[in-house]
Write a protein that holds these residues in place. Structure first.
Motif, PDB file in Angstrom:
ATOM      1  N   GLY A   1       1.009  -1.254  -0.043  1.00  9.81           N
ATOM      2  CA  GLY A   1       0.013  -0.033  -0.086  1.00  9.81           C
ATOM      3  C   GLY A   1       0.926   1.366  -0.026  1.00  9.81           C
TER       4      GLY A   1
ATOM      5  N   ASP B   1       0.545   5.658  -1.457  1.00 11.55           N
ATOM      6  CA  ASP B   1       0.048   6.969  -1.390  1.00 11.55           C
ATOM      7  C   ASP B   1      -0.823   7.056  -2.805  1.00 11.55           C
ATOM      8  N   GLY B   2      -2.017   7.320  -2.734  1.00  8.55           N
ATOM      9  CA  GLY B   2      -2.683   7.551  -3.975  1.00  8.55           C
ATOM     10  C   GLY B   2      -2.567   8.858  -4.724  1.00  8.55           C
ATOM     11  N   ASP B   3      -1.945   9.857  -4.013  1.00  8.93           N
ATOM     12  CA  ASP B   3      -1.754  11.220  -4.519  1.00  8.93           C
ATOM     13  C   ASP B   3      -0.161  10.890  -5.281  1.00  8.93           C
TER      14      ASP B   3
ATOM     15  N   ARG C   1       5.533   4.677   0.051  1.00 14.09           N
ATOM     16  CA  ARG C   1       4.833   4.032   1.233  1.00 14.09           C
ATOM     17  C   ARG C   1       5.598   4.776   2.543  1.00 14.09           C
TER      18      ARG C   1
ATOM     19  N   TRP D   1       0.092   8.472   3.116  1.00 18.49           N
ATOM     20  CA  TRP D   1      -0.497   7.702   3.715  1.00 18.49           C
ATOM     21  C   TRP D   1      -0.571   6.195   2.706  1.00 18.49           C
ATOM     22  N   ALA D   2      -1.021   5.182   3.210  1.00 14.20           N
ATOM     23  CA  ALA D   2      -0.781   4.086   2.358  1.00 14.20           C
ATOM     24  C   ALA D   2      -2.379   3.625   2.014  1.00 14.20           C
ATOM     25  N   ASP D   3      -3.158   4.274   0.742  1.00 14.80           N
ATOM     26  CA  ASP D   3      -4.620   3.912   0.634  1.00 14.80           C
ATOM     27  C   ASP D   3      -4.700   3.036  -0.569  1.00 14.80           C
ATOM     28  N   THR D   4      -3.513   2.872  -1.438  1.00 16.40           N
ATOM     29  CA  THR D   4      -3.614   2.410  -2.650  1.00 16.40           C
ATOM     30  C   THR D   4      -2.606   1.309  -2.900  1.00 16.40           C
ATOM     31  N   ASP D   5      -3.072   0.099  -3.534  1.00 13.15           N
ATOM     32  CA  ASP D   5      -2.317  -1.112  -3.877  1.00 13.15           C
ATOM     33  C   ASP D   5      -1.288  -0.840  -4.867  1.00 13.15           C
TER      34      ASP D   5
END
Length: 196
Positions: free
Chosen positions: A96, A98-100, A173, A116-120
Protein backbone atom coordinates in the motif's frame (compact mmCIF):
# COMPACT_ATOMS: atom_id res chain seq x y z
CA UNK A 1 -1.39 4.08 -18.01
CA UNK A 2 -0.49 1.04 -20.05
CA UNK A 3 -1.06 -2.68 -20.23
CA UNK A 4 1.81 -4.66 -18.66
CA UNK A 5 4.49 -6.10 -20.90
CA UNK A 6 4.43 -9.79 -21.73
CA UNK A 7 7.40 -11.86 -20.56
CA UNK A 8 8.89 -11.74 -24.06
CA UNK A 9 8.44 -7.97 -24.31
CA UNK A 10 9.92 -7.47 -20.84
CA UNK A 11 13.00 -9.57 -21.62
CA UNK A 12 13.50 -7.90 -25.01
CA UNK A 13 13.18 -4.39 -23.53
CA UNK A 14 15.81 -5.12 -20.89
CA UNK A 15 18.22 -6.62 -23.41
CA UNK A 16 17.77 -3.75 -25.88
CA UNK A 17 18.88 -1.38 -23.11
CA UNK A 18 22.09 -3.39 -22.67
CA UNK A 19 21.09 -5.14 -19.44
CA UNK A 20 22.76 -8.45 -18.59
CA UNK A 21 19.87 -10.76 -17.72
CA UNK A 22 19.73 -14.09 -15.89
CA UNK A 23 16.43 -15.92 -16.39
CA UNK A 24 15.60 -17.80 -13.19
CA UNK A 25 13.81 -21.04 -14.15
CA UNK A 26 10.06 -20.48 -14.19
CA UNK A 27 10.13 -16.66 -13.90
CA UNK A 28 7.74 -16.18 -16.85
CA UNK A 29 4.83 -17.68 -14.91
CA UNK A 30 5.88 -16.88 -11.33
CA UNK A 31 3.46 -14.26 -9.94
CA UNK A 32 0.62 -13.57 -7.52
CA UNK A 33 -2.15 -14.15 -10.06
CA UNK A 34 -5.46 -14.53 -8.28
CA UNK A 35 -4.44 -12.18 -5.47
CA UNK A 36 -5.33 -8.89 -7.13
CA UNK A 37 -5.00 -7.02 -10.38
CA UNK A 38 -1.81 -6.54 -12.40
CA UNK A 39 -2.13 -3.37 -14.44
CA UNK A 40 -2.69 -0.93 -15.83
CA UNK A 41 0.95 -0.18 -15.08
CA UNK A 42 2.22 3.31 -14.41
CA UNK A 43 5.84 3.13 -13.30
CA UNK A 44 8.94 1.44 -11.96
CA UNK A 45 9.75 1.14 -8.25
CA UNK A 46 13.29 0.66 -6.92
CA UNK A 47 14.07 -1.04 -3.61
CA UNK A 48 17.14 -2.17 -1.70
CA UNK A 49 16.91 -5.76 -0.53
CA UNK A 50 18.28 -5.27 3.02
CA UNK A 51 20.31 -8.43 2.34
CA UNK A 52 23.74 -9.40 1.08
CA UNK A 53 24.64 -12.09 -1.43
CA UNK A 54 23.06 -12.60 -4.82
CA UNK A 55 22.01 -16.24 -4.51
CA UNK A 56 20.33 -15.83 -1.13
CA UNK A 57 18.61 -12.62 -2.24
CA UNK A 58 17.27 -14.26 -5.39
CA UNK A 59 15.95 -17.18 -3.32
CA UNK A 60 14.29 -14.80 -0.86
CA UNK A 61 12.72 -12.75 -3.63
CA UNK A 62 11.51 -15.92 -5.36
CA UNK A 63 10.05 -17.59 -2.26
CA UNK A 64 9.16 -14.67 -0.03
CA UNK A 65 8.68 -15.44 3.67
CA UNK A 66 5.88 -16.44 6.01
CA UNK A 67 4.24 -13.01 6.22
CA UNK A 68 4.77 -12.12 2.54
CA UNK A 69 4.79 -14.82 -0.16
CA UNK A 70 6.98 -14.48 -3.22
CA UNK A 71 7.73 -13.35 -5.73
CA UNK A 72 8.84 -10.11 -4.07
CA UNK A 73 9.94 -8.37 -7.27
CA UNK A 74 10.24 -8.70 -11.02
CA UNK A 75 14.02 -8.74 -10.87
CA UNK A 76 16.97 -8.73 -8.47
CA UNK A 77 19.81 -6.39 -9.46
CA UNK A 78 23.09 -7.89 -8.24
CA UNK A 79 26.26 -6.05 -7.26
CA UNK A 80 27.86 -7.17 -10.55
CA UNK A 81 25.05 -5.57 -12.56
CA UNK A 82 23.27 -8.75 -13.60
CA UNK A 83 19.49 -8.70 -13.37
CA UNK A 84 17.97 -11.97 -12.17
CA UNK A 85 14.36 -12.21 -13.36
CA UNK A 86 12.15 -13.63 -10.60
CA UNK A 87 8.60 -12.83 -11.64
CA UNK A 88 6.27 -11.71 -14.39
CA UNK A 89 2.89 -10.31 -13.48
CA UNK A 90 1.69 -9.16 -10.09
CA UNK A 91 4.39 -9.47 -7.42
CA UNK A 92 4.51 -8.49 -3.72
CA UNK A 93 6.90 -5.55 -3.73
CA UNK A 94 5.17 -2.19 -3.35
CA UNK A 95 2.30 -2.82 -0.95
CA UNK A 96 0.00 0.00 0.00
CA UNK A 97 1.09 3.54 -0.76
CA UNK A 98 -0.05 7.08 -1.38
CA UNK A 99 -2.70 7.50 -4.07
CA UNK A 100 -1.59 11.11 -4.57
CA UNK A 101 1.88 9.83 -5.46
CA UNK A 102 0.33 7.50 -8.03
CA UNK A 103 -1.61 10.44 -9.54
CA UNK A 104 1.67 12.39 -9.84
CA UNK A 105 3.41 9.42 -11.48
CA UNK A 106 0.57 9.06 -13.98
CA UNK A 107 0.75 12.79 -14.75
CA UNK A 108 4.57 12.63 -14.73
CA UNK A 109 4.75 15.51 -12.27
CA UNK A 110 6.97 16.14 -9.25
CA UNK A 111 6.00 13.77 -6.44
CA UNK A 112 4.17 15.09 -3.37
CA UNK A 113 5.38 14.09 0.10
CA UNK A 114 4.18 10.60 0.97
CA UNK A 115 1.43 10.75 3.60
CA UNK A 116 -0.60 7.55 3.71
CA UNK A 117 -1.07 4.07 2.31
CA UNK A 118 -4.45 3.98 0.60
CA UNK A 119 -3.59 2.43 -2.79
CA UNK A 120 -2.28 -0.99 -3.84
CA UNK A 121 1.04 -0.38 -5.58
CA UNK A 122 1.47 -4.00 -6.64
CA UNK A 123 -1.14 -3.30 -9.33
CA UNK A 124 0.69 -0.35 -10.86
CA UNK A 125 4.48 -0.73 -10.55
CA UNK A 126 7.21 -2.96 -11.88
CA UNK A 127 9.54 -3.65 -8.95
CA UNK A 128 13.27 -4.29 -8.66
CA UNK A 129 15.19 -5.31 -5.55
CA UNK A 130 18.83 -4.21 -5.55
CA UNK A 131 21.24 -6.30 -3.49
CA UNK A 132 22.28 -3.90 -0.74
CA UNK A 133 22.03 -4.04 3.04
CA UNK A 134 20.52 -0.55 3.09
CA UNK A 135 22.62 0.50 6.08
CA UNK A 136 24.26 3.47 4.35
CA UNK A 137 27.64 1.73 4.45
CA UNK A 138 27.17 -1.08 1.93
CA UNK A 139 28.62 0.27 -1.34
CA UNK A 140 26.81 0.61 -4.65
CA UNK A 141 29.22 -0.43 -7.42
CA UNK A 142 28.97 1.64 -10.58
CA UNK A 143 28.06 -1.44 -12.60
CA UNK A 144 25.07 -2.05 -10.29
CA UNK A 145 23.93 1.57 -10.49
CA UNK A 146 24.21 1.41 -14.28
CA UNK A 147 21.97 -1.68 -14.27
CA UNK A 148 19.39 0.13 -12.10
CA UNK A 149 19.41 2.95 -14.63
CA UNK A 150 19.14 0.49 -17.53
CA UNK A 151 16.14 -1.43 -16.19
CA UNK A 152 14.26 1.75 -15.32
CA UNK A 153 15.00 3.28 -18.72
CA UNK A 154 14.10 0.07 -20.55
CA UNK A 155 10.62 -0.01 -19.04
CA UNK A 156 10.08 3.73 -19.52
CA UNK A 157 11.23 3.52 -23.13
CA UNK A 158 8.89 0.61 -23.89
CA UNK A 159 5.86 2.41 -22.44
CA UNK A 160 6.78 5.89 -23.66
CA UNK A 161 7.17 7.22 -20.12
CA UNK A 162 9.59 9.88 -18.87
CA UNK A 163 11.95 9.55 -15.92
CA UNK A 164 9.11 10.83 -13.72
CA UNK A 165 7.65 7.30 -13.84
CA UNK A 166 10.60 5.98 -11.76
CA UNK A 167 10.18 6.12 -7.99
CA UNK A 168 11.73 4.70 -4.85
CA UNK A 169 9.83 2.71 -2.24
CA UNK A 170 10.44 5.56 0.21
CA UNK A 171 8.49 7.87 -2.12
CA UNK A 172 5.51 5.49 -2.15
CA UNK A 173 4.89 4.14 1.34
CA UNK A 174 5.19 5.95 4.69
CA UNK A 175 7.99 4.61 6.87
CA UNK A 176 10.05 3.12 4.04
CA UNK A 177 13.64 4.26 3.50
CA UNK A 178 14.70 2.34 0.41
CA UNK A 179 16.76 2.77 -1.52
CA UNK A 180 19.45 4.06 0.84
CA UNK A 181 22.73 5.11 -0.76
CA UNK A 182 21.64 7.25 -3.71
CA UNK A 183 18.86 9.76 -4.30
CA UNK A 184 15.93 9.12 -6.60
CA UNK A 185 16.40 12.55 -8.15
CA UNK A 186 19.92 11.48 -9.12
CA UNK A 187 18.56 8.25 -10.64
CA UNK A 188 15.77 10.05 -12.50
CA UNK A 189 18.35 12.42 -14.01
CA UNK A 190 20.39 9.42 -15.20
CA UNK A 191 17.27 7.87 -16.73
CA UNK A 192 16.33 11.19 -18.36
CA UNK A 193 19.75 11.41 -20.02
CA UNK A 194 19.54 7.79 -21.20
CA UNK A 195 16.11 8.33 -22.73
CA UNK A 196 17.26 11.27 -24.90
Amino acid sequence: MAPPMSANEFLAALRREGTTVVEVDGWRHHNRAGHGLWGPVNGVMIHHSATSGTDSTVRLCWNGYEELPGPLCHGVIAKDGTVHLTGCGRVNHAGGGDGDVLKAVIAEKRLPPVRWADTDGNVHFYGFECVNRGDGEDPWPQVQLRAVEQVAAAICRHHGWSERSVIGHLEWRPGKTDPVGFSMEWLRERVRERLK
